[in-house]
Design an enzyme around this catalytic site. Structure first.
Site, short mmCIF file in Angstrom:
data_model
loop_
_atom_site.label_atom_id
_atom_site.label_comp_id
_atom_site.label_asym_id
_atom_site.label_seq_id
_atom_site.Cartn_x
_atom_site.Cartn_y
_atom_site.Cartn_z
CD GLU A 32 -90.13 49.82 8.13
OE1 GLU A 32 -90.64 49.51 7.05
OE2 GLU A 32 -90.48 50.82 8.78
CG ASP A 37 -89.28 53.29 6.92
OD1 ASP A 37 -88.18 53.71 7.29
OD2 ASP A 37 -89.44 52.47 5.99
CE1 TYR A 51 -90.25 55.48 4.31
CE2 TYR A 51 -92.34 56.63 4.12
CZ TYR A 51 -91.63 55.48 4.38
OH TYR A 51 -92.30 54.31 4.70
#
Length: 850
Positions: A17, A112, A334
C-alpha cells in the site's frame, strides 16, 4: 506466445500500500539483501527474481466525466445520475506498476487488510490485468509487518476479497455523488465559490450536527445557583503522632434518600453555614473502611487508542498518522481495528520476554513475565480481522523514532503491559462527623483513598493513581474545626466534545468507520467549520446545519449515514451488491434534492446571511455600515466596509493565516477580535482598529544605517510597527528602499547597550509581561535573521515524518540542507556519513518527500 515466454522469465511482483511497507517487506523476505532502484521516479525493491513496489494509498480515484467539471454549466442535480469513471491519480506510480506487471510471472497483493486496503488491492489488480491478463494474482494478509507474520502470510496466500473491495468502492461512489452534488448546490446557492466553497459530505453533515447540537445545549443552558459548605477538621496530636488536618464537606439527605452536597436555596445555605462557622469542634459519628479492586484496562481498539493519545496531547489525526508509521515499521500491529480481545494465538509471555530484552521496558516486562499465570484482560468486542493494537516483538532503537513516535509507541507498549498486569488494590476510608445545631445536627464527610497495591498502575502511568489521605480516627472522637468556608457556585453547561469523545460518540451512533472518523474531523477543521480543541463550530457550521435541518434534514441525519454503513457491511458479507446499494443511495439523494430545489432561494439567503455574519466585525467608524473581513485579488485578507465603493474605509490584517472572528469584542471600538489560523503558528490578532491605531501612534526608532542604501542615500534602519500588527526593522526610505528584517509580534523590543561589531547595530532584547517568561536576547537583527534562515532550512526537513530537530541538524552537517537535496542524496552515502541514520530511513524519507 511471446508474452507467455516473457512472463515465464519475468519477476515475481509484490504490491504494497505504501513505500515504507514495501521497503520493510522486501527487507524481511530478502533477508536484508534487497536493493532499491527507481522506476518512473518510484522506489522498487529487488532481490533475486522478485520486485516489490509500494503504492501511495489509492493511485486510482473515482470522478465524473470531464463534461461535468464546470460548476456553473452543470446543475448539481445532474450529478445524481451521472456516470462515474476511474482515473489514475498518481500517474508515475501507475506507469511504474504497469511496466513491472507487463512481464511479471506472478503478482502478490500485500495491501492493508481492511476495506480500504482491499479496494486499493483491487485497483492494483485491475491495473495489472490491463497489461497482463494471464498472470496469477494472489493476496496475502497480516496484522503486523514482522518477520513471522509476513513470512507466514507469504507461505499461505489467499485470493482477493472482491466483496470487501466492492464495499469500499460503494463508499467511494456514494461519497463522491453526495459530496459533489450537495457541495455544489450549497456553494452556488450562497454564491460562495473559489477556495472558500461550502463543503458538505455524507459523514461530515451528521458529525457537524453533533458539534452544533452540543453548542446549542451550551448556549441554551440556564445556570442554577447553589452553595457548598466545607470545614477543615483536625485530629489532635498524641504522644506518638502530630496533629493531622483534613477537609470535610457538608452533606444532607435529599428527598429521594440519596446524599446531597449542593444546597439549592441561599437561606438554607446561610443558616447551615452560621451553625458551621459558630462551632469549634465536631464529633466522629461513623468510620467505615472498604477495599476495592481496580481492574486493568481492556486492550486498545482504534477509538480507545485515539482517546488515550488525546490525553497526552495528540490530535486524532496525528495519533493515527504516527500509529500507521509504527505499524509499517513493524513495531505495532495494525492500528485500524474494532477488536478488544487478544486472539488465542497471541503468546503474552513470549511478547513480554521480547519486550524484556529492551532497555526501556525491560524491568517492567520481566517482572510481569516471571508470574506463574498471565491472563490478559478482554473488552466487549471481538473480531477476527485484526487483533487489538499492541506492540510486536520487534523493538525500535531510540535513533529510529522521533520524540512523538516514541511517546506514542510507549503508550501502546504500556497499554499491553497493563492488560497483562494485576488489578490495583485500594483502601477507602469514609469519616462522618457531626456538629450540634440549634434545630438539627450538621453532618460532614471526608473520603480518603490509599493505594495498597499499585498493580497495573506501576506500568501504566496514564490513569490517575493519586491518593487522598484522611487520618485514622475512631467513632466518638472529638475533632477541632480550624476553618470553615461557603462557596457559591452555578451549575455548568455540558462540555464541548473533545476529539476523542467525539469519535466515541460517532462510533456509538454508527457515523463513519474506525478508518475515517479522525479524517472527517480534520476535514471539518480544514474547511473552517470548527476551530479550537475541543472543537467549537463557526457561524458557517451552524448555518449549514440550520439550513439542512429546515430544507433537507437527511443531509445531517445520522440514521441515514448509519444505514448506508450497514449496507456497505452487507456488501462485504456478500449479501448485497455494489450497484444495488449505490442506486438506492442516489434515489435517497434525489429525494433530498426535491426539498432543496423547492427552497433554493430561501436556503441561499440563509447561508449568505450567515456567511456575512461570520465575516462581520462591527460598525464602520466612518459611515456606520458593517466592517467585513474581505479577500483581495492577490489572496490576502483585510477589513473593508460593506458600503464600498461609497465608503473606502479599510484596516489591514496580518499576512500569516486565515482570519476567524471571535466572540470577544473591543470595548473601545465595538469590533470583534480576530484570530489568525495558521496551524502551529495560530495567534490572536485582537481588535484590528486597536492594532492600526497603536502603529499610527508609535514613532519609528532609528537604530543604525541601512546596509543597502545608507552609504549612498543616507537611509536608516528603524524599528517599525505596521498597522497589520506586525513589527520589523526596516529602512526609513521605504518604499524607495525595501530592506527589512522581521521582528517577533509579541513582547516589548528593547535597544540594549550591546553592539554588533560586524554590522554596527545595537543588540535587541524582547521582554514579556509574563514574569515567568525569560527575556529573549535577540541580538543584532541582521545576525538573528541570518540564523533564522539557517534554521528554516532544517525546519523544512522537519516537515517529513521521522525527521526531528536533531536529525535535521545531522543531515545539514552532511550537506543535506532541504527537501530537494534530500531527494537527490545517495541513501548509502548519507548513512555512512551521518551517525544513527540508516540507508533504509533515508529511502523512507525520500518516498515521503515525493
Amino acid at each position: 506466445m511471446a508474452n507467455r515466454l516473457a512472463m515465464a522469465d519475468g519477476p515475481e511482483l509484490i504490491i504494497t500500500e505504501k513505500d515504507n511497507a514495501a521497503r520493510r517487506i522486501a527487507a524481511i523476505l530478502s533477508g536484508e539483501s534487497a536493493e532499491v532502484e527507481r522506476v518512473n521516479g518510484v522506489n522498487v525493491y529487488k532481490w533475486g527474481g522478485t520486485r516489490c513496489i509500494g503504492l501511495s494509498g489509492h493511485v486510482v480515484g473515482v470522478d465524473f466525466p470531464p463534461e461535468y467539471n464546470d460548476w456553473r454549466d452543470v446543475e448539481p442535480v445532474e450529478l445524481i445520475d451521472a456516470s462515474v469513471e476511474k482515473r489514475p491519480t498518481q500517474e508515475n506510480i501507475v506507469a511504474a506498476l504497469r511496466r513491472l506487471a507487463r512481464r511479471a510471472r506472478r503478482v502478490v497483493i500485500a495491501t492493508d487488510y481492511d476495506r480500504e486496503g482491499e479496494l486499493i488491492g483491487k485497483e492494483a489488480y485491475e491495473l495489472v490485468r490491463e497489461v497482463n491478463d494471464e498472470v496469477p494474482i494472489d493476496r496475502v494478509r497480516f496484522s503486523s509487518i514482522t518477520d513471522r507474520e509476513v513470512t507466514e502470510a507469504f507461505d499461505d496466500p489467499d485470493d482477493l476479497d472482491f466483496d470487501l473491495a466492492a464495499a469500499g468502492e460503494a463508499r467511494q461512489v456514494i461519497d463522491l455523488v453526495w459530496g459533489a452534488a450537495l457541495t455544489r448546490f450549497l456553494s452556488l446557492s450562497a454564491r460562495q465559490l473559489g477556495d472558500d466553497f461550502i463543503s458538505v459530505g455524507r459523514v461530515q453533515g451528521p458529525t457537524l450536527k453533533l458539534i452544533v447540537d452540543r453548542e446549542r445545549e451550551i448556549e441554551a443552558f440556564d445556570p442554577e445557583a447553589y452553595w457548598e459548605l466545607f470545614a477543615d477538621l483536625e485530629k489532635p496530636a498524641t504522644d506518638d503522632a502530630s496533629a493531622a488536618a483534613f477537609e470535610a464537606q457538608y452533606f444532607y439527605e435529599a428527598d429521594d434518600g440519596t446524599e446531597a452536597e449542593r444546597v439549592w436555596d441561599e437561606e438554607s445555605a446561610t443558616a447551615a453555614y452560621e451553625t458551621l462557622e459558630g462551632t469549634e469542634s465536631a464529633r466522629v459519628a461513623s468510620v467505615s473502611r472498604r477495599r476495592r479492586s481496580d481492574d486493568p484496562p481492556a486492550p486498545f481498539n482504534t477509538t480507545q487508542f485515539i482517546r488515550a493519545a488525546g490525553s497526552i496531547g495528540y490530535s486524532a489525526q496525528r495519533a493515527m498518522s504516527i500509529a500507521e508509521d509504527l505499524y509499517t515499521a513493524g513495531f505495532v500491529t495494525y492500528p485500524r481495528t474494532d477488536n478488544t480481545v487478544y486472539p488465542e494465538d497471541l503468546d503474552a509471555r513470549e511478547l513480554l520476554e521480547a519486550l524484556a530484552a529492551g532497555r526501556s521496558f525491560g524491568d517492567d516486562a520481566e517482572t510481569l513475565a516471571e508470574r506463574d499465570e498471565i491472563e490478559p484482560t478482554a473488552g466487549d468486542t471481538e473480531t477476527t480481522d485484526h487483533p487489538p493494537i499492541h506492540p510486536t516483538g520487534e523493538l525500535p532503537s531510540a535513533s529510529e523514532l522521533s520524540d512523538d513516535e516514541w511517546e506514542v509507541y510507549e503508550l501502546v507498549v504500556r497499554r499491553f503491559l497493563a492488560t497483562v498486569a494485576d488489578p490495583a488494590e485500594w483502601e477507602h476510608l469514609r469519616v462522618v462527623a457531626s456538629i450540634e445545631g440549634d434545630d438539627e445536627d450538621l453532618d460532614l464527610k471526608a473520603n480518603g483513598k490509599r493505594l495498597l497495591d499499585p498493580g497495573y498502575h506501576a506500568v501504566y502511568p496514564y490513569y490517575n493513581a493519586s491518593e487522598s489521605i484522611v487520618p485514622d480516627v475512631e467513632e466518638g472522637a472529638e475533632l477541632a474545626v480550624t476553618d470553615t468556608r461557603i462557596e457559591d457556585k452555578e451549575t455548568q453547561p455540558p462540555r464541548r466534545y473533545g476529539q476523542s469523545r467525539l469519535i466515541e460518540t460517532m462510533e456509538d451512533m454508527g457515523i463513519g468507520t474506525k478508518a475515517t472518523r479522525h479524517d472527517v474531523i480534520q476535514k471539518l477543521y480544514d474547511r473552517g467549520y470548527i476551530e479550537s480543541d475541543p472543537p467549537r463550530p463557526t457561524r458557517l457550521a451552524t448555518a449549514v446545519v440550520e439550513a439542512s435541518e429546515e430544507f433537507a434534514d437527511r443531509i445531517v441525519s445520522e440514521e441515514m449515514t448509519a444505514q448506508l454503513e450497514r449496507d456497505m457491511q452487507a456488501i462485504a458479507r456478500g449479501e448485497r451488491d455494489l450497484d444495488e446499494v449505490t442506486e438506492e443511495s442516489r434515489e435517497i439523494l434525489a429525494e433530498v434534492f426535491e426539498g432543496l430545489m423547492e427552497n433554493r432561494e430561501a436556503l441561499g439567503d440563509h447561508l449568505k446571511k450567515s456567511l456575512k455574519a461570520d465575516k462581520t466585525l462591527g460598525p464602520c467608524p466612518e459611515c456606520g455600515d458593517d466592517l467585513l473581513v474581505r479577500k483581495s485579488r492577490y489572496g490576502s485578507y483585510f477589513v473593508g466596509c460593506n458600503g464600498y465603493p461609497d465608503c473606502e474605509y479599510t484596516l489591514p490584517l496580518p499576512s500569516t493565516g486565515r482570519p476567524l472572528i471571535l466572540e470577544e469584542t473591543c470595548e473601545e471600538h465595538g469590533l470583534s477580535h480576530v484570530k489568525m489560523l495558521a496551524g502551529r503558528k495560530t495567534f490572536v490578532h485582537g481588535c484590528p482598529q486597536c492594532s492600526a491605531d497603536a502603529a499610527d501612534e508609535q514613532e519609528d526608532r532609528v537604530i543604525g544605517a541601512c546596509p543597502d542604501c545608507g552609504e549612498e542615500h543616507g537611509g536608516e534602519l528603524a524599528i517599525k510597527r505596521l498597522r497589520s500588527g506586525s513589527r520589523l526593522v526596516g529602512c526609513t526610505r521605504y518604499p524607495d528602499c525595501e530592506y527589512s528584517l522581521p521582528l517577533p509580534r509579541r513582547g516589548d523590543v528593547e535597544v540594549t547597550d550591546g553592539r554588533c561589531d560586524e554590522h554596527d547595530l545595537p543588540e535587541l532584547r524582547v521582554t514579556y509581561e509574563d514574569d515567568d517568561r525569560e527575556p529573549w536576547e535577540l541580538g543584532c537583527p541582521i545576525c538573528n535573521y541570518r540564523e533564522y534562515q539557517a534554521r528554516q532550512a532544517g525546519a523544512e526537513l522537519e516537515t517529513i515524518d521521522g525527521i526531528g530537530e536533531k536529525t535535521a541538524e545531522k543531515l545539514k552537517a552532511a550537506d543535506v540542507d532541504d527537501v530537494g537535496s534530500l531527494k537527490e542524496a545517495d541513501p548509502d552515502a548519507v548513512a555512512e556519513e551521518v551517525d544513527g541514520v540508516s540507508a533504509a530511513s533515508v529511502r523512507d524519507w525520500q518516498a515521503k518527500a515525493d
